[in-house]
Enzyme design. Structure first.
Site, PDB file in Angstrom:
ATOM      1  N   ASN A  40       0.761  -1.125  -0.014  1.00  0.00           N
ATOM      2  CA  ASN A  40       0.150  -0.053  -0.039  1.00  0.00           C
ATOM      3  C   ASN A  40       0.882   1.176   0.039  1.00  0.00           C
ATOM      4  O   ASN A  40       0.204   2.218   0.241  1.00  0.00           O
ATOM      5  CB  ASN A  40      -0.954   0.183   1.132  1.00  0.00           C
ATOM      6  CG  ASN A  40      -1.860  -1.356   1.247  1.00  0.00           C
ATOM      7  OD1 ASN A  40      -1.555  -2.141   2.256  1.00  0.00           O
ATOM      8  ND2 ASN A  40      -2.553  -1.509   0.357  1.00  0.00           N
ATOM      9  N   VAL A  78       1.184   7.136  -0.530  1.00  0.00           N
ATOM     10  CA  VAL A  78       0.325   6.156   0.338  1.00  0.00           C
ATOM     11  C   VAL A  78      -1.050   5.999   0.123  1.00  0.00           C
ATOM     12  O   VAL A  78      -1.718   6.737  -0.409  1.00  0.00           O
ATOM     13  CB  VAL A  78       0.287   6.449   1.795  1.00  0.00           C
ATOM     14  CG1 VAL A  78      -0.472   5.690   2.761  1.00  0.00           C
ATOM     15  CG2 VAL A  78       1.497   6.971   2.318  1.00  0.00           C
ATOM     16  N   CYS A  79      -1.245   4.545  -0.151  1.00  0.00           N
ATOM     17  CA  CYS A  79      -2.623   4.144  -0.518  1.00  0.00           C
ATOM     18  C   CYS A  79      -3.606   3.934   0.722  1.00  0.00           C
ATOM     19  O   CYS A  79      -3.380   2.710   1.314  1.00  0.00           O
ATOM     20  CB  CYS A  79      -2.828   3.029  -1.508  1.00  0.00           C
ATOM     21  SG  CYS A  79      -4.430   2.440  -2.160  1.00  0.00           S
ATOM     22  N   LEU A  80      -4.153   5.010   1.338  1.00  0.00           N
ATOM     23  CA  LEU A  80      -5.308   4.877   2.503  1.00  0.00           C
ATOM     24  C   LEU A  80      -6.600   5.304   1.985  1.00  0.00           C
ATOM     25  O   LEU A  80      -6.573   6.799   1.585  1.00  0.00           O
ATOM     26  CB  LEU A  80      -4.527   5.473   3.760  1.00  0.00           C
ATOM     27  CG  LEU A  80      -4.995   5.314   4.985  1.00  0.00           C
ATOM     28  CD1 LEU A  80      -5.183   3.652   5.362  1.00  0.00           C
ATOM     29  CD2 LEU A  80      -4.444   6.135   6.104  1.00  0.00           C
TER      30      LEU A  80
END
Length: 183
Positions: free
Chosen positions: A104, A111-113
């Site tokens: 992620n 950042v993949c959030l």
């Protein structure tokens, strides 16, 4: 009438500057909200916050996460936060400064959030984001990856994924990519 207001405003400005101090910069709504969020932080014991530009620049800060469980246990990961003046109506920009092998987080630190993107709402706060980042290290998600290679390895071969994470955190190569030590 308008001239009267201008005169009074000018008199007030002169009076404020007469005491030798520079005029006080007004805080934006975003700065006020961020100040409140930071004063109410309830961080996990494995997370710390710092202000590299000093306490006068609350809009730019760093969060360090040291996971105590999971694949990334023992690592140290630093994230930069850039908060805009329209916060909380816009999510902060968060980047990972530490190069990490993670499904992620890509190699550029993006950042993949979900709460930093489509699921951001003004009721969320800095504490929520930090807990979300912490959760990425305890439960990496291969279903919504930025690093597709790491996600595929996590999905298909968790033991190899763990080995790759350990190698990367110790300062080594995973495939053709070198990762500096972060333990």
């Amino acid at each position: 009438m308008i001239n009267l207001f201008k005169v009074k405003a000018k008199q007030k400005e002169i009076a404020e500057n007469a005491n030798g101090k520079a005029p006080v910069k007004k805080q934006t709504a975003g700065e006020l909200r961020l100040h409140k969020d930071i004063s109410e932080l309830n961080l996990p014991k494995t997370c710390t916050i710092s202000f590299p530009n000093g306490k006068d620049d609350l809009m730019n800060f760093e969060v360090t996460i040291r996971p105590d469980e999971g694949y990334y246990c023992g690592g140290t990961f630093v994230f930069t936060f850039q908060v805009s003046s329209v916060y909380p109506h816009e999510a902060p920009k968060v980047k990972c400064k530490t190069k990490v092998y993670h499904p992620n987080i890509d190699l550029e630190g993006n950042v993949c959030l979900n709460i930093l993107r489509e699921d951001w709402k003004p009721v969320l706060n800095i504490n929520t984001i930090i807990y979300g980042l912490f959760h990425l290290f305890t439960q990496p998600n291969y279903e919504d990856p930025l690093n597709h290679d790491a996600a595929a390895v996590l999905r298909d071969n968790p033991r190899m994924f763990e080995s790759n994470v350990r190698r990367a955190m110790a300062g080594g190569y995973v495939g053709n990519t070198f990762f500096p030590r972060c333990m």
